[in-house]
Design a protein around this motif. Structure first.
Motif, PDB file in Angstrom:
ATOM      1  N   TYR A  77       0.885  -0.975   0.052  1.00  0.00           N
ATOM      2  CA  TYR A  77       0.044  -0.131   0.019  1.00  0.00           C
ATOM      3  C   TYR A  77       0.831   1.074  -0.102  1.00  0.00           C
ATOM      4  O   TYR A  77       0.735   2.060  -1.013  1.00  0.00           O
ATOM      5  CB  TYR A  77      -0.834   0.062   1.112  1.00  0.00           C
ATOM      6  N   LEU A  81       1.607   4.235  -2.938  1.00  0.00           N
ATOM      7  CA  LEU A  81       1.284   5.377  -2.944  1.00  0.00           C
ATOM      8  C   LEU A  81       2.536   6.294  -3.194  1.00  0.00           C
ATOM      9  O   LEU A  81       2.559   7.371  -3.576  1.00  0.00           O
ATOM     10  CB  LEU A  81       1.041   5.892  -1.487  1.00  0.00           C
ATOM     11  N   GLY A 381      -8.240   2.336   0.705  1.00  0.00           N
ATOM     12  CA  GLY A 381      -7.170   1.933  -0.380  1.00  0.00           C
ATOM     13  C   GLY A 381      -6.894   0.613  -0.139  1.00  0.00           C
ATOM     14  O   GLY A 381      -6.774  -0.312  -0.997  1.00  0.00           O
ATOM     15  N   GLU A 414      -3.243   1.393  -5.380  1.00  0.00           N
ATOM     16  CA  GLU A 414      -2.502   2.334  -4.757  1.00  0.00           C
ATOM     17  C   GLU A 414      -1.875   3.473  -5.734  1.00  0.00           C
ATOM     18  O   GLU A 414      -1.584   4.466  -5.639  1.00  0.00           O
ATOM     19  CB  GLU A 414      -1.670   2.049  -3.741  1.00  0.00           C
ATOM     20  N   THR A 428      -4.531  11.705  -0.918  1.00  0.00           N
ATOM     21  CA  THR A 428      -3.933  10.591  -0.434  1.00  0.00           C
ATOM     22  C   THR A 428      -2.515  11.093   0.271  1.00  0.00           C
ATOM     23  O   THR A 428      -1.864  10.045   0.293  1.00  0.00           O
ATOM     24  CB  THR A 428      -3.673   9.655  -1.679  1.00  0.00           C
ATOM     25  N   ASN A 435       4.991   7.623   5.488  1.00  0.00           N
ATOM     26  CA  ASN A 435       4.885   6.612   4.290  1.00  0.00           C
ATOM     27  C   ASN A 435       6.120   5.717   4.427  1.00  0.00           C
ATOM     28  O   ASN A 435       6.121   4.401   4.520  1.00  0.00           O
ATOM     29  CB  ASN A 435       5.029   7.378   2.957  1.00  0.00           C
TER      30      ASN A 435
END
Length: 553
Positions: A77, A81, A381, A414, A428, A435
């Protein structure tokens, strides 16, 4: 002391948390140790898990499966992103040949894997494990294991094969880079490739002395073949101003231009003379250039701005300011009118202090809002990714329906969310640190479980004949494809050694090798090349492991 031993030996939820935490903490700690400038990083968790499994430590099977799946989904995920915003843009202009070379590395490695399964006598699942280890790509191993489970085939030995081939996967890329340098790159070429950074933003000053552009407006100058640039300041008769597109250039005007370094020679010809001042020096005090013009960064935290093009905001006409650069994910980008803004972007705005304050109010400019996690987008997501991964796809020639699984589904969703979410005003945004934490947490949990599962049979496997076959096959899969494509990049495509080296590391998803390349080549060219091919390479590595098993098993 029995109670202490029971904490890591008696199956329970508490035992699982303690044992996995110990494996992750030990692996991450040892992964920071550098040997000749190289460190394994998070990957060391995998080997600590193997050691724990070899000593008979384990957790409940259902708990193991749950944590392994959750860790993989969390990692994929966050990875999607991260690479999503640059995934499709990486195919534009200079990114096309780099991605084609990276695809060549992936295709050759896959062909060697299929050939090895037939020649070396190893099963295809085992050779897929070797491929994942040889390319240091544990997410691809997770995707392959999910596919094997769908097909009802035991998925233990691919993890063992991956562990056996993994060390050569790290060292092999570095050996290929060293060999390429020794055979095809002189010391002069090595020094030259680190002197220019052709892709990052660059500030240059010019004096207008070319009669062709006298009395033309700034809006009339750019042509079809002209590089992109932004004029951020204009000096005329001792006064500094923010130029608009309808400003007429006069002979002797001095202008400050934001562009790329490779565009400077072309723009020098266009405007007439280049300024000798080093405007990229950190010593430049931008706010002292003129008393009434200042340069500040404004952060986009207003949801309505998310996904809009910079030119649509009409900041220059409405507020009298100029936006020269956009800072996103650690990279400075040229702020052209068609640039699509995202929540969390930091804009370099030039103008009067009062005007910049009004722009800040319009953009939001509330930094504390960026620290609030957007959990709705995260869980949405994940759910969408798992749903897509569970959709059965019927492909001619394959009796069993194909599923993208825990790795393929989430990474596709994603990437699409990261790339197109801003266009439909979907926020997002996550901070770089958030992250990175999601990715590190997910991959650490996944690798700890993977190592535990493979550790019980690791020692006896590595000393068997098939263990030696896996090591040799892994060395070929690592070194030969990247050396061949690196040679093509140098001699056929005519790329510089820094760009080719970054492509080689990115196509193998090998940050350890990138560290070595950055040590021998100054500048950011290898890292930029790595970032250009990494999104597509990571995506293909995850998908191709599943597709190969489905078509050739």
């Amino acid at each position: 002391m029995k109670w202490l031993y029971g904490l890591i030996s008696d199956y329970s939820g508490l035992q699982a948390v303690i044992l996995l935490s110990l494996i992750c903490a030990t692996g991450l700690g040892l992964g920071k140790l550098k040997i000749r400038g190289m460190a394994l990083g998070t990957s060391f968790v995998f080997f600590i898990g193997i050691v724990a499994g070899a000593f008979g430590l384990f957790i409940d099977r259902q708990m193991l499966n749950y944590v392994e799946c959750f860790g993989l989904v969390l990692f994929v995920y966050a990875l999607g992103l991260q690479v999503g915003p640059g995934f499709f843009s990486s195919f534009r202009k200079g990114g096309v040949p780099l991605n084609m070379l990276a695809m060549g590395v992936i295709v050759l490695g896959t062909l060697f894997t299929i050939l090895g399964a037939r020649v070396a006598g190893s099963s295809l699942p085992d050779m897929i494990g070797v491929l994942c280890g040889a390319t240091t790509n544990t997410p691809a191993l997770g995707a392959a294991q999910q596919t094997l489970k769908q097909l009802g085939i035991p998925a233990i030995t691919p993890a063992l094969a991956c562990a056996v081939a993994y060390p050569m996967g790290i060292i092999g890329v570095i050996l290929a880079v060293m060999l390429l340098r020794k055979l095809f790159v002189s010391e002069e070429e090595l020094k030259k490739c680190g002197q220019e950074d052709n892709y990052n933003t660059f500030v240059a000053g010019f004096r207008v002395t070319n009669p062709v552009i006298f009395n033309k407006t700034i809006g009339e100058i750019p042509g079809k073949n002209m590089p992109r640039f932004i004029i951020s300041r204009l000096w005329r008769a001792g006064d500094v101003s923010i130029p608009t597109s309808d400003i007429v250039l006069k002979e002797g005007d001095r202008i400050l231009v934001v562009t790329s370094r490779r565009s400077v020679p072309v723009l020098t010809t266009l405007f007439g003379e280049a300024d000798e001042t080093d405007w990229n020096s950190r010593k430049i005090d931008w706010n002292s250039i003129d008393a009434h013009l200042v340069s500040r960064r404004v952060v986009i935290t207003r949801p309505e701005i998310n996904g809009k093009k910079l030119g649509a905001l009409r900041l220059r006409n409405e507020y009298g300011v100029n936006v020269s650069r956009v800072y996103r994910s650690g990279i400075q980008l040229l702020a052209t009118s068609d640039f699509r803004l995202q929540y969390g972007d930091r804009l370099t705005v030039i103008g009067e202090a009062a005007a910049i304050d009004r722009v800040g109010e319009f953009m939001g400019n509330t930094v504390k809002n960026l620290n609030e996690p957007n959990l709705i987008a995260i869980f949405t997501g994940i759910v969408l990714g798992l749903v897509v991964g569970s959709v059965p796809l019927f492909i001619p020639g394959i009796t069993t329906p194909v599923k993208l699984g825990l790795a393929g589904g989430p990474i596709i969703v994603e990437i699409l969310m990261g790339a197109f979410g801003p266009g439909i005003h979907m926020i997002t945004y996550t901070t770089i640190s958030a992250n990175l934490m999601l990715r590190s947490l997910g991959i650490s949990l996944y690798l700890a479980c993977l190592g535990l599962d493979a550790g019980a049979n690791f020692l006896e496997t590595i000393f068997r004949p098939e263990g030696l076959v896996w090591i040799g096959s892994g060395a070929l899969i690592t070194i030969v494809p990247i050396f061949l494509m690196g040679m093509i990049g140098l001699k056929v495509v005519r790329l510089d050694f820094g760009t080719v080296s970054g492509m080689m590391c990115g196509s193998m998803s090998n940050p350890m090798a990138l560290n070595y390349v950055n040590d021998i080549i100054p500048g950011d060219i290898p890292s930029l090349s790595y970032a250009t091919v990494y999104p597509l390479s990571m995506f293909l590595r995850v998908i191709i492991a599943q597709v190969t098993l489905m078509f050739f098993l």
